[in-house]
Scaffold this motif. Sequence first.
Motif: not given
Length: 181
Positions: A11, A14, A109, A134-135, A158, A160
């Motif tokens: 990423f 953020r 992200f 990850h998210t 989350a 993305c």
Amino acid sequence: MNTRPTLDELFERRITYPDIEPQARLARLVGLDEQKNRLAKILGLLVNPGGLADWAKKHHPSARALLDTVLRRPPLVVLAGDVGSGKTELAETIGDAVARQEKIDITLFPLSLSTRGHGRVGEMTQLLSAAFDHTVSVAGDQSQADLPSGAEGKENRAICCRGARRRGCQEQRLCGGQGDP
């Protein structure tokens, strides 16, 4: 690809919402009011499906099958259009409208270009899978940090953002997800 990429490798930055700067940028996207409203509603359902369930229970208690169908929908929104039509700006600012609408904090992200990989078979799939992992993990960590000691069950959220250029057209994929802590 033998090692799992880090958060910083996947990423580029953020962005946390609500925030006044993305709110102003979203307001400057003229001619897209209908699309902005519709997208905010769709993403609101993705990050807060309990809101729809509560509304349906109150107004349409017999529509359980329809509610289940809506809630099972894949958590994906694709923005497609010509270069310069506002897809990236919309993708990077709509989270503010959703955060305000749902009264929650949202972190965006944006994926870095390196998530496309280097052309090895299966590499992009592994990178995108790692990005989603990850998210979901970060959403779970943030959700658990918000809970009082010993509490459980808060929803994880989350979003993305993924961009991919194709033949003079750029697509943005916005994915809202829920993960288990």
